[in-house]
Design a protein around this motif. Structure first.
Motif, PDB file in Angstrom:
ATOM      1  N   THR A   1     -19.617  72.801  63.388  1.00 44.09           N
ATOM      2  CA  THR A   1     -18.955  73.853  64.182  1.00 44.09           C
ATOM      3  C   THR A   1     -19.918  74.999  64.435  1.00 44.09           C
ATOM      4  OG1 THR A   1     -16.980  73.285  62.929  1.00 44.09           O
ATOM      5  CG2 THR A   1     -16.824  75.210  64.341  1.00 44.09           C
ATOM      6  N   THR A   2     -19.851  75.569  65.643  1.00 42.22           N
ATOM      7  CA  THR A   2     -20.807  76.611  66.040  1.00 42.22           C
ATOM      8  C   THR A   2     -20.500  77.961  65.387  1.00 42.22           C
ATOM      9  OG1 THR A   2     -19.479  77.262  67.935  1.00 42.22           O
ATOM     10  CG2 THR A   2     -21.136  75.555  68.322  1.00 42.22           C
ATOM     11  N   THR A   3     -21.520  78.798  65.346  1.00 42.35           N
ATOM     12  CA  THR A   3     -21.409  80.147  64.769  1.00 42.35           C
ATOM     13  C   THR A   3     -20.335  80.968  65.465  1.00 42.35           C
ATOM     14  OG1 THR A   3     -23.718  80.131  64.084  1.00 42.35           O
ATOM     15  CG2 THR A   3     -22.712  82.297  64.396  1.00 42.35           C
ATOM     16  N   GLU A   4     -20.275  80.863  66.788  1.00 42.55           N
ATOM     17  CA  GLU A   4     -19.296  81.650  67.557  1.00 42.55           C
ATOM     18  C   GLU A   4     -17.866  81.396  67.051  1.00 42.55           C
ATOM     19  OE1 GLU A   4     -18.117  82.516  72.218  1.00 42.55           O
ATOM     20  OE2 GLU A   4     -19.657  81.015  71.752  1.00 42.55           O
ATOM     21  N   LYS A   5     -17.532  80.127  66.856  1.00 34.78           N
ATOM     22  CA  LYS A   5     -16.190  79.779  66.342  1.00 34.78           C
ATOM     23  C   LYS A   5     -16.041  80.221  64.885  1.00 34.78           C
ATOM     24  CE  LYS A   5     -15.266  75.877  69.382  1.00 34.78           C
ATOM     25  NZ  LYS A   5     -15.502  74.449  69.563  1.00 34.78           N
ATOM     26  N   ASN A   6     -17.101  80.030  64.092  1.00 36.80           N
ATOM     27  CA  ASN A   6     -17.044  80.375  62.667  1.00 36.80           C
ATOM     28  C   ASN A   6     -16.822  81.863  62.447  1.00 36.80           C
ATOM     29  OD1 ASN A   6     -17.508  77.715  61.965  1.00 36.80           O
ATOM     30  ND2 ASN A   6     -19.704  77.965  61.714  1.00 36.80           N
ATOM     31  N   VAL A   7     -17.540  82.686  63.219  1.00 36.84           N
ATOM     32  CA  VAL A   7     -17.466  84.133  62.997  1.00 36.84           C
ATOM     33  C   VAL A   7     -16.123  84.686  63.478  1.00 36.84           C
ATOM     34  CG1 VAL A   7     -18.541  85.092  65.100  1.00 36.84           C
ATOM     35  CG2 VAL A   7     -18.991  86.146  62.888  1.00 36.84           C
ATOM     36  N   SER A   8     -15.576  84.079  64.507  1.00 37.07           N
ATOM     37  CA  SER A   8     -14.262  84.489  65.003  1.00 37.07           C
ATOM     38  C   SER A   8     -13.188  84.150  63.952  1.00 37.07           C
ATOM     39  CB  SER A   8     -13.984  83.765  66.322  1.00 37.07           C
ATOM     40  OG  SER A   8     -12.677  84.016  66.733  1.00 37.07           O
ATOM     41  N   ARG A   9     -13.316  82.959  63.352  1.00 39.51           N
ATOM     42  CA  ARG A   9     -12.375  82.547  62.315  1.00 39.51           C
ATOM     43  C   ARG A   9     -12.531  83.410  61.056  1.00 39.51           C
ATOM     44  NH1 ARG A   9     -14.094  77.570  61.377  1.00 39.51           N
ATOM     45  NH2 ARG A   9     -14.821  78.030  59.292  1.00 39.51           N
ATOM     46  N   LEU A  10     -13.779  83.753  60.721  1.00 38.38           N
ATOM     47  CA  LEU A  10     -14.043  84.622  59.563  1.00 38.38           C
ATOM     48  C   LEU A  10     -13.356  85.970  59.746  1.00 38.38           C
ATOM     49  CD1 LEU A  10     -15.611  85.552  56.973  1.00 38.38           C
ATOM     50  CD2 LEU A  10     -17.533  86.099  58.477  1.00 38.38           C
TER      51      LEU A  10
ATOM     52  N   TYR B   1     -15.410  79.599  52.588  1.00 31.47           N
ATOM     53  CA  TYR B   1     -16.501  78.912  53.298  1.00 31.47           C
ATOM     54  C   TYR B   1     -16.290  79.126  54.793  1.00 31.47           C
ATOM     55  CZ  TYR B   1     -17.754  76.593  48.919  1.00 31.47           C
ATOM     56  OH  TYR B   1     -18.158  76.336  47.622  1.00 31.47           O
ATOM     57  N   CYS B   2     -17.189  79.885  55.405  1.00 31.79           N
ATOM     58  CA  CYS B   2     -16.949  80.241  56.814  1.00 31.79           C
ATOM     59  C   CYS B   2     -17.696  79.334  57.789  1.00 31.79           C
ATOM     60  CB  CYS B   2     -17.318  81.698  57.065  1.00 31.79           C
ATOM     61  SG  CYS B   2     -19.072  82.057  56.987  1.00 31.79           S
ATOM     62  N   GLY B   3     -18.521  78.397  57.278  1.00 32.06           N
ATOM     63  CA  GLY B   3     -19.351  77.604  58.187  1.00 32.06           C
ATOM     64  C   GLY B   3     -20.646  78.367  58.460  1.00 32.06           C
ATOM     65  N   ILE B   4     -21.560  77.751  59.210  1.00 35.05           N
ATOM     66  CA  ILE B   4     -22.884  78.373  59.408  1.00 35.05           C
ATOM     67  C   ILE B   4     -22.789  79.673  60.201  1.00 35.05           C
ATOM     68  CG2 ILE B   4     -24.160  76.199  59.185  1.00 35.05           C
ATOM     69  CD1 ILE B   4     -24.444  76.210  62.280  1.00 35.05           C
ATOM     70  N   LEU B   5     -23.686  80.610  59.886  1.00 36.63           N
ATOM     71  CA  LEU B   5     -23.821  81.876  60.629  1.00 36.63           C
ATOM     72  C   LEU B   5     -25.260  81.955  61.117  1.00 36.63           C
ATOM     73  CD1 LEU B   5     -21.964  84.431  58.300  1.00 36.63           C
ATOM     74  CD2 LEU B   5     -21.058  83.315  60.357  1.00 36.63           C
ATOM     75  N   ALA B   6     -25.526  81.334  62.245  1.00 37.62           N
ATOM     76  CA  ALA B   6     -26.891  81.316  62.781  1.00 37.62           C
ATOM     77  C   ALA B   6     -27.146  82.581  63.591  1.00 37.62           C
ATOM     78  CB  ALA B   6     -27.077  80.073  63.652  1.00 37.62           C
ATOM     79  N   SER B   7     -28.436  82.898  63.748  1.00 41.82           N
ATOM     80  CA  SER B   7     -28.774  84.073  64.556  1.00 41.82           C
ATOM     81  C   SER B   7     -29.144  83.664  65.978  1.00 41.82           C
ATOM     82  CB  SER B   7     -29.936  84.831  63.912  1.00 41.82           C
ATOM     83  OG  SER B   7     -31.078  84.006  63.848  1.00 41.82           O
ATOM     84  N   VAL B   8     -29.189  82.342  66.245  1.00 36.14           N
ATOM     85  CA  VAL B   8     -29.537  81.870  67.595  1.00 36.14           C
ATOM     86  C   VAL B   8     -28.357  81.125  68.219  1.00 36.14           C
ATOM     87  CG1 VAL B   8     -31.979  81.619  66.962  1.00 36.14           C
ATOM     88  CG2 VAL B   8     -30.471  79.632  66.824  1.00 36.14           C
ATOM     89  N   ARG B   9     -28.448  80.864  69.502  1.00 37.63           N
ATOM     90  CA  ARG B   9     -27.448  80.067  70.216  1.00 37.63           C
ATOM     91  C   ARG B   9     -28.156  78.921  70.929  1.00 37.63           C
ATOM     92  NH1 ARG B   9     -25.170  82.493  67.330  1.00 37.63           N
ATOM     93  NH2 ARG B   9     -23.579  84.075  67.477  1.00 37.63           N
ATOM     94  N   LYS B  10     -27.448  77.830  71.140  1.00 37.78           N
ATOM     95  CA  LYS B  10     -28.044  76.705  71.886  1.00 37.78           C
ATOM     96  C   LYS B  10     -27.987  77.030  73.373  1.00 37.78           C
ATOM     97  CE  LYS B  10     -27.939  71.690  72.168  1.00 37.78           C
ATOM     98  NZ  LYS B  10     -27.297  70.466  71.695  1.00 37.78           N
ATOM     99  N   GLU B  11     -29.134  77.016  74.023  1.00 40.38           N
ATOM    100  CA  GLU B  11     -29.191  77.361  75.454  1.00 40.38           C
ATOM    101  C   GLU B  11     -29.393  76.095  76.295  1.00 40.38           C
ATOM    102  OE1 GLU B  11     -28.762  80.435  76.401  1.00 40.38           O
ATOM    103  OE2 GLU B  11     -29.199  81.621  74.605  1.00 40.38           O
ATOM    104  N   PRO B  12     -28.798  76.070  77.504  1.00 42.94           N
ATOM    105  CA  PRO B  12     -28.960  74.879  78.358  1.00 42.94           C
ATOM    106  C   PRO B  12     -30.293  74.925  79.109  1.00 42.94           C
ATOM    107  CG  PRO B  12     -27.490  76.482  79.393  1.00 42.94           C
ATOM    108  CD  PRO B  12     -27.941  77.093  78.116  1.00 42.94           C
TER     109      PRO B  12
END
Length: 371
Positions: free
Chosen positions: A353-362, A195-206
């Motif tokens: 947890t954000t996609t960036e962290k999930n994909v790095s861990r994957l 289970y890698c957590g969510i893999l979204a195609s977008v990022r949260k922008e400020p």
């Protein structure tokens, strides 16, 4: 010697093959492709149609192979079960054809790792092969529960051909976005799952929240066009600033419906990130990739319209309502203004947890083992 190993690791070549049923599979694979590219790997993408057009725009550094997948069953919505049953022989034929094409590609090109997204025929017995899926358990209508049960074992058998199965969801429990779809009771399959957590195609922008309604019309035809027709009649009745995304990557144009409404046939992922971050409210299908995008963007207000006859989306809609996260409405009874008012009492998805962290861990936990 250690230096040689590092050199070899950086040069690994990966084949990524998403299913071309809507853009969901291609979208969620972008974060994996970008992670692989950033680590110095060569990536070849094998897909077709809209998914191919979309990924060529998003990941121009990759190599591409035209690789057709399964024909889509004609889903007119109300009688999808008999249509789908009649379609099973075609699916088996398509699977065998996919196996043949995959073997041809793998004999011609050399890869260190194969990543298939929901294409059960894309694996090799000689090369480590990873399947990406959030569907370990199909959701069927209650009348077909024996088939649903059988399906769990059929799925497990299909996945046994793969080295690992990566599920883009949080582990089973309160924060699981796919609910029962991402769970299995087959012990051999449980051992393969990561289970890698969510893999979204977008990022949260400020950015400032200055769009009142973001309307995303997506998914497989003919239902995508059916929803477009229903929504286009009702969107002018909504107050405020509205943006409509039509999800047609083969066409690229912008138009306006009225003073407050802009329509895009296609936008890049970067632009989509910005629009989702700017939106106060989203109206969309309950396709799983869109759900991951909403969770990533932290969007708390929305209305979901499941694709008729697509049991997965209908299940997710029920699951989210029961959890108190989001309200859903059938496209056949859609009354936008009323349905938006009814959506007010829902909380949105819990933080995750954000996609960036999930994909790095994957990459560190799974992919790097083979590259």
């Amino acid at each position: 010697m250690h230096h040689d190993k590092r050199e070899r690791k950086l040069m690994g070549s990966v084949f990524v093959s998403p299913l071309n049923w809507g853009l969901g599979h291609a979208s969620r694979d972008i974060s994996i492709v970008k992670e692989l590219l950033s680590r110095g790997h060569e990536v070849t993408i094998g897909t077709s149609g809209n998914a191919l057009a979309f990924l060529k725009k998003e990941c121009p550094e990759c190599k591409f192979i035209q690789f057709e997948d399964y024909p889509i069953p004609n889903n007119n919505g109300r009688i999808f079960l008999p249509t789908y049953s009649a379609y099973i022989p075609l699916l088996i034929e398509a699977y065998l054809s996919e196996r043949k094409k995959a073997e041809k590609i793998f004999s011609k090109h050399s890869f260190d790792l194969i990543i298939s997204d929901s294409r059960s025929g894309v694996f090799s017995e000689k090369v480590p092969s990873i399947q990406i899926t959030h569907q370990l358990h199909q959701s069927l209508p209650l009348i077909a529960w024996p088939l649903e049960l059988l399906g769990v074992y059929v799925q497990a058998d299909a996945f046994s051909k793969f080295t690992r199965v990566v599920v883009p969801d949080n582990p089973p429990g309160r924060g699981a976005l796919a609910g029962k779809l991402a769970r299995t009771f087959v012990p051999s399959l449980q051992d393969q799952i990561y289970y890698c957590g969510i893999l979204a195609s977008v990022r949260k922008e400020p950015v400032k929240k200055d769009i009142d309604y973001l309307i995303v019309i997506s998914g497989m035809e003919p239902q995508r066009t059916a929803l477009e027709k229903i929504l286009m009649r009702q969107i002018p009745l909504l107050p405020g600033r509205k943006v409509v995304l039509l999800g047609k990557p083969s066409i690229d144009k912008v138009s306006t419906m009225d003073d407050g409404t802009v329509i895009y046939t296609y936008i890049s992922n970067k632009e989509k990130s910005e629009l989702m971050s700017r939106a106060r409210f989203i109206i969309c299908r309950s396709g799983y990739t869109t759900m991951m995008d909403i969770a990533e963007a932290g969007l708390k207000n929305g209305l979901f319209i499941p694709t008729p006859g697509q049991w997965e989306q209908e299940y997710l809609s029920r699951y989210y309502e029961n959890e108190g996260w989001f309200f859903s409405r059938s496209q056949y009874g859609l009354r936008l203004q009323n349905d938006i008012n009814r959506s007010a009492g829902f909380s949105g998805f819990p933080a995750m947890t954000t996609t960036e962290k999930n994909v790095s861990r994957l990459y560190q936990d799974v992919l790097s083992d083979y590259l």
